[in-house]
Design a protein around this motif. Structure first.
Motif: not given
Length: 194
Positions: A127, A131, A136-142, A145
């Motif tokens: 993460y 950065r 930012s979320e939800p793009d960061l989690t995507d 993955r």
């Protein structure tokens, strides 16, 4: 054969991790580890409750080891340089330590009572590196993955000899990392569901 003296949970885990690299993570058993030490299986149970705990210890140690290597590689870097250092270190670890790497891909069971700070650090490092791409979320989690599935898929295929083309895999790896950088730089805006 090693002497019986010196058996500790950490030493057993260290030997089991090395054994995992030799014979495969799934092939590690208490009997195989005991054979390396030249002791009976029962001698190990004074230090490690069962195979489940031993495998969790291998996973925790490997996750910490891999995370430390990645942290050192990405220190002071950002953007493409950080991505490259992260990716290359990930790949090198997966190929050099196939059993330990396989252990890091197993789900962590909180009921075992083994701490997994290395796994938490791996997530934090990923993460943190991303950065630099201003996601930012939800793009960061995507994006996390995407990286994990790409790195894991490539290294798993490479380790299994799954790339039969004459083009060197290192050349393809370089292009994959370049493509990931381009993707992260031009990450599409998240669509809001109606």
């Amino acid at each position: 054969m090693m002497a019986r003296a010196g058996l500790t949970a950490d030493r057993i885990t260290e030997v089991a991790a090395a054994l995992a690299d030799e014979i495969g993570f799934d092939a590690v058993t208490m009997s195989e580890v005991a054979r390396v030490f030249g002791v009976k299986d029962a001698s190990l149970y004074s230090h490690v409750r069962n195979l489940r705990e031993l495998r969790a210890r291998i996973a925790a140690a490997a996750a910490a080891e891999k995370s430390e290597l990645i942290a050192d590689a990405v220190a002071g870097r950002s953007g493409k340089a950080a991505l490259r250092a992260f990716a290359d270190t990930y790949r090198e670890y997966a190929l050099a330590h196939p059993g330990r790497y396989a252990a890091t891909q197993t789900p962590f069971d909180p009921d075992i009572g083994v701490d997994f700070p290395g796994a938490v650090r791996a997530v934090e490092l990923t993460y943190g590196m991303l950065r630099g791409y201003h996601l930012s979320e939800p793009d960061l989690t995507d994006a996390v993955r995407l990286l994990r599935s790409t790195f894991h898929g490539f290294t798993a295929l490479e380790a299994a000899g799954g790339f039969g083309h004459a083009r060197p895999t290192a050349s393809s790896w370089d292009r994959v990392v370049d493509a990931l950088h381009q993707t992260l730089t031009r990450w599409p805006a998240a669509q809001v569901n109606p």
